[in-house]
Scaffold this motif. Structure first.
Motif, PDB file in Angstrom:
ATOM      1  N   UNK A  75      -0.060  10.219 -10.805  1.00 54.78           N
ATOM      2  CA  UNK A  75      -0.661   9.425 -11.289  1.00 54.78           C
ATOM      3  C   UNK A  75       0.099   8.110 -11.707  1.00 54.78           C
ATOM      4  N   UNK A  76      -0.234   6.873 -11.517  1.00 53.82           N
ATOM      5  CA  UNK A  76       0.648   5.556 -11.909  1.00 53.82           C
ATOM      6  C   UNK A  76       2.144   5.378 -11.193  1.00 53.82           C
ATOM      7  N   UNK A  77       2.393   6.342 -10.304  1.00 53.48           N
ATOM      8  CA  UNK A  77       3.720   6.248  -9.396  1.00 53.48           C
ATOM      9  C   UNK A  77       3.353   5.544  -7.950  1.00 53.48           C
ATOM     10  N   UNK A  78       4.479   5.099  -7.502  1.00 55.82           N
ATOM     11  CA  UNK A  78       4.160   4.424  -6.239  1.00 55.82           C
ATOM     12  C   UNK A  78       4.366   5.189  -4.981  1.00 55.82           C
ATOM     13  N   UNK A  79       3.708   5.089  -3.905  1.00 54.40           N
ATOM     14  CA  UNK A  79       3.351   5.881  -2.802  1.00 54.40           C
ATOM     15  C   UNK A  79       4.463   5.762  -1.668  1.00 54.40           C
ATOM     16  N   UNK A  80       4.701   6.935  -1.192  1.00 55.97           N
ATOM     17  CA  UNK A  80       5.702   7.139  -0.009  1.00 55.97           C
ATOM     18  C   UNK A  80       5.023   7.980   0.944  1.00 55.97           C
ATOM     19  N   UNK A  81       5.315   7.561   2.209  1.00 50.76           N
ATOM     20  CA  UNK A  81       4.388   8.200   3.429  1.00 50.76           C
ATOM     21  C   UNK A  81       4.761   9.522   3.429  1.00 50.76           C
ATOM     22  N   UNK A  82       3.668  10.387   3.643  1.00 48.04           N
ATOM     23  CA  UNK A  82       3.920  11.854   3.897  1.00 48.04           C
ATOM     24  C   UNK A  82       2.950  11.813   5.497  1.00 48.04           C
TER      25      UNK A  82
ATOM     26  N   UNK B 126      -3.932   7.853   3.679  1.00 51.04           N
ATOM     27  CA  UNK B 126      -2.495   7.599   3.626  1.00 51.04           C
ATOM     28  C   UNK B 126      -2.217   7.795   2.154  1.00 51.04           C
ATOM     29  N   UNK B 127      -2.892   7.080   1.200  1.00 54.80           N
ATOM     30  CA  UNK B 127      -2.834   7.196  -0.307  1.00 54.80           C
ATOM     31  C   UNK B 127      -2.809   8.618  -0.705  1.00 54.80           C
ATOM     32  N   UNK B 128      -3.994   9.452  -0.407  1.00 51.84           N
ATOM     33  CA  UNK B 128      -4.250  10.542  -0.844  1.00 51.84           C
ATOM     34  C   UNK B 128      -3.101  11.718  -0.427  1.00 51.84           C
ATOM     35  N   UNK B 129      -2.586  11.399   0.814  1.00 52.96           N
ATOM     36  CA  UNK B 129      -1.495  12.359   1.181  1.00 52.96           C
ATOM     37  C   UNK B 129      -0.270  11.958   0.918  1.00 52.96           C
ATOM     38  N   UNK B 130       0.100  10.826   0.206  1.00 50.57           N
ATOM     39  CA  UNK B 130       1.369  10.254  -0.203  1.00 50.57           C
ATOM     40  C   UNK B 130       2.160  10.857  -0.967  1.00 50.57           C
ATOM     41  N   UNK B 131       3.481  11.083  -0.904  1.00 52.28           N
ATOM     42  CA  UNK B 131       4.309  11.599  -2.127  1.00 52.28           C
ATOM     43  C   UNK B 131       4.790  10.327  -2.827  1.00 52.28           C
ATOM     44  N   UNK B 132       5.492  10.668  -3.783  1.00 55.85           N
ATOM     45  CA  UNK B 132       5.936   9.485  -4.863  1.00 55.85           C
ATOM     46  C   UNK B 132       7.054   9.082  -4.671  1.00 55.85           C
ATOM     47  N   UNK B 133       7.464   7.772  -5.232  1.00 57.66           N
ATOM     48  CA  UNK B 133       8.664   7.226  -5.175  1.00 57.66           C
ATOM     49  C   UNK B 133       8.801   6.196  -6.307  1.00 57.66           C
TER      50      UNK B 133
ATOM     51  N   UNK C  37       0.794  -1.019   0.180  1.00 57.04           N
ATOM     52  CA  UNK C  37       0.023  -0.055  -0.047  1.00 57.04           C
ATOM     53  C   UNK C  37       0.871   1.224  -0.067  1.00 57.04           C
ATOM     54  N   UNK C  38       1.905   1.219   0.645  1.00 56.81           N
ATOM     55  CA  UNK C  38       2.878   2.582   0.732  1.00 56.81           C
ATOM     56  C   UNK C  38       4.121   2.249   1.367  1.00 56.81           C
ATOM     57  N   UNK C  39       5.158   2.894   1.072  1.00 59.75           N
ATOM     58  CA  UNK C  39       6.385   2.692   1.546  1.00 59.75           C
ATOM     59  C   UNK C  39       6.805   3.643   2.718  1.00 59.75           C
TER      60      UNK C  39
ATOM     61  N   UNK D 110      -6.091  11.456  -6.439  1.00 64.62           N
ATOM     62  CA  UNK D 110      -5.541  12.879  -6.821  1.00 64.62           C
ATOM     63  C   UNK D 110      -6.664  13.841  -7.231  1.00 64.62           C
ATOM     64  N   UNK D 111      -7.885  13.643  -6.581  1.00 55.65           N
ATOM     65  CA  UNK D 111      -9.060  14.392  -7.056  1.00 55.65           C
ATOM     66  C   UNK D 111      -9.544  14.303  -8.418  1.00 55.65           C
TER      67      UNK D 111
END
Length: 600
Positions: free
Chosen positions: A577-584, A538-545, A484-486, A568-569
């Motif tokens: 869009x399409x990128x992986x999720x990094x915890x913010x 968590x996913x809506x707030x995530x940065x990318x990686x 789900x997230x890194x 992303x609204x």
């Protein structure tokens, strides 16, 4: 992870007092400190009137001076029996509830452990009761667990099986209709023959074979041989998840006079063995921790070494700040927090079955967030390069039993405790986290399981924290769309001497409590959040990686499930869009506060 920043005056005074307290305890060299090393159910497991607990300790005990407390109650002399360093405590079910237990003797106070009255418990095999199977793995010879069909009377069916096969019931997880049997067998051939027969009995859903023994430190890598990356730790791995920004936001926003937020206390269950209370990270948790209602409390058995897996994982939640070693996220929220409870428990050393028994007890005791920094791979599982995984592996026979047990657990959660969320490490096999023929429990698809991968800082010097290449996947971290997230995978361990530097540990085990601690903070702000809503925030707030995945089939670049337009609204052309999720961590808390408006 050592965090250095300017602190408010009140926080400096608090930290100096903690340092003085810890130093005072570390000077005690002439006698062992009073510590609870282990607590476990014993006696008659099926007594309806009372429960017996065996407690092993260090420090010289005096039957005249010793006081034992469970919550706010002082145990009577008749409820305690002394047997050297072992204490036997008998508690009436109608008098006591689950809560912290600790010892007092004169000026000395022990660490607090969590005593659960919920009754799920399995026993571990000793060295003479295990053997190597055909895969070269340590397995229990005469101890198995049987999952009874949900429409059957579990205890009655287990008793009938025990009578038929001359076995003995020695443990149970009643909410999951699971009972542990000791079989009358002497070797694995006899065991396997009985397992086949028991598995075909009417009313039996599955038989669990436990494969557990001495293991490598679970899901971690100590960076003694990677000095280049060890240097990067001091630049702040947690900066990649905006750790300090999140602490600052919580401390300022929660008590804001214009829009005060009323927080709710949250219990977090951490499935680990123990924590070293001789470490400055944890020394001030001894005795009655709940002396301040806003203060985080830590309940755990005492460990021998500060660099233990349990100490490092627990430290990410609860370690005192600026003593060297770790700096706990929830500890940093103390002045504005609701009084978090971090309960470290593993039930017994009976492997995965004990992990589930502990988890069931904790959930029944009110835990909302479970931290599972563990997982296993099937024998023959391959990493992304096609090579065999050789750590934390189990046979196919054991995996099938574990899979049934985990399925029963999550079905029970959905039915009885739909508000509980489990945060699980993706694993460190450089493999695929979402395939059940490779990995458990991260492969389960349920709203109540959130899977965490690990990343580390990149070597790009001019990258901003919000850039996708600010951090990169750790080579060992498991991947794929089930993640789900890194989160940051590298951390300093706890230490014995104040201001010394702990060992550098890396692994998804340490990324997981970063997410679990954040989820607990989110729930303290908005306790009505459901597991799926937490994942969405968590996913809506995530940065990318990582690279853009473009929703292609899983490959080495798919670190997590790709970010969707709905996250992303509904902006189809959004660059995330399409990128992986990094915890913010900061933005997740901000969105949680915003979610309160919808509730009201």
């Amino acid at each position: 992870m050592r965090i250095k920043q300017r602190q408010p005056y009140w926080l400096l005074l608090f930290l100096f007092s903690c340092v003085g307290y810890a130093e005072e305890r570390l000077l005690v060299k002439t006698q062992e400190l009073l510590r609870i090393k282990h607590i476990e159910r014993c006696g008659d497991f099926f007594s309806q009137a009372q429960q017996e607990f065996c407690v092993s300790t260090t420090g010289k005990l005096s039957s005249q001076q010793l006081k034992i407390r469970v919550g706010e109650k002082l145990l009577a002399t008749r409820e305690i029996k002394h047997d050297g360093d072992l204490l036997r405590i008998t508690l009436a079910n109608n008098k006591y509830q689950s809560g912290p237990l600790w010892l007092e003797q004169g000026e000395q106070k022990s660490n607090e452990v969590w005593l659960s009255m919920k009754g799920s418990h399995v026993i571990a095999a000793n060295k003479s009761e295990v053997a190597k199977n055909g895969d070269g793995l340590i397995t229990y010879v005469d101890l198995i667990s049987v999952i009874i069909e949900e429409n059957a009377d579990g205890l009655q069916t287990a008793r009938e099986l025990a009578k038929k096969y001359d076995a003995k019931i020695v443990g149970a997880i009643p909410p999951l209709n699971t009972y542990q049997l000791r079989l009358p067998v002497r070797n694995l051939i006899e065991r396997d023959a009985l397992v086949l027969r028991i598995g075909t009995e009417i009313g039996v859903d599955a038989v669990i074979i436990e494969e557990s023994g001495a293991e490598k430190e679970i899901e971690s890598e100590i960076l003694r041989n990677n000095p280049a990356h060890a240097d990067s730790l001091d630049k702040g791995e947690w900066a990649s998840n905006r750790f300090l920004d999140a602490v600052d936001f919580y401390l300022r926003r929660i008590p804001a006079k214009t829009q005060l937020i009323k927080t709710a206390p949250i219990k977090i269950g951490v499935i680990e063995r123990d924590v070293d209370f001789d470490s400055p990270d944890f020394a001030d948790y001894v005795g009655d921790c709940r002396r301040d209602k806003k203060r985080i409390c830590l309940y755990a058995r005492d460990a021998e070494k500060p660099e233990s897996h349990g100490s490092t994982v627990a430290g990410i939640f609860a370690a005192t700040w600026n003593n060297g070693g770790n700096s706990g996220f929830l500890r940093g929220l103390d002045k504005a927090g609701p009084g978090f409870d971090v309960i470290v428990d593993r039930n017994s050393d009976a492997g995965i079955t004990a992990n589930i028994a502990a988890s069931v007890n904790l959930v029944e005791d009110g835990v909302r967030v479970l931290n599972w920094s563990w997982g296993i791979h099937r024998v023959g599982a391959k990493n992304v390069d096609g090579k065999d995984i050789d750590s934390l592996v189990r046979s196919g026979l054991a995996m099938s039993g574990y899979e049934e047990l985990l399925e029963e657990f999550f079905l029970w959660l959905r039915l009885k405790h739909p508000d509980v969320i489990v945060i699980n490490s993706a694993g460190n096999g450089a493999s695929f986290s979402g395939l059940d023929e490779y990995r458990l429990p991260s492969s389960f698809v349920t709203e109540q399981l959130l899977v965490v991968g690990g990343h580390e800082l990149s070597n790009k010097k001019d990258a901003r924290v919000t850039d996708a290449d600010y951090a990169v996947k750790r080579g060992a971290s498991n991947i794929d769309k089930r993640v789900d997230i890194t989160a940051a995978a590298c951390v300093h361990s706890s230490v014995l001497v104040i201001n010394s530097e702990g060992e550098k540990h890396c692994g998804t085990s340490y990324a997981t409590p970063l997410v679990a601690g954040l989820v607990a903070a989110m729930l303290s702000i908005n306790p009505t959040l459901e597991p799926e809503q937490i994942r969405i925030l968590l996913r809506r707030s995530a940065m990318t990686i990582g690279e853009e995945a473009d929703f292609e089939p899983t490959d080495a670049d798919d670190l997590t499930s790709p970010i969707l337009p709905s996250e992303r609204n509904n902006e189809l052309n959004h660059p995330d869009i399409g990128r992986s999720a990094r915890l913010d961590m900061h933005k997740a808390l901000d969105l949680t506060v915003q979610s309160l408006k919808r509730v009201r």
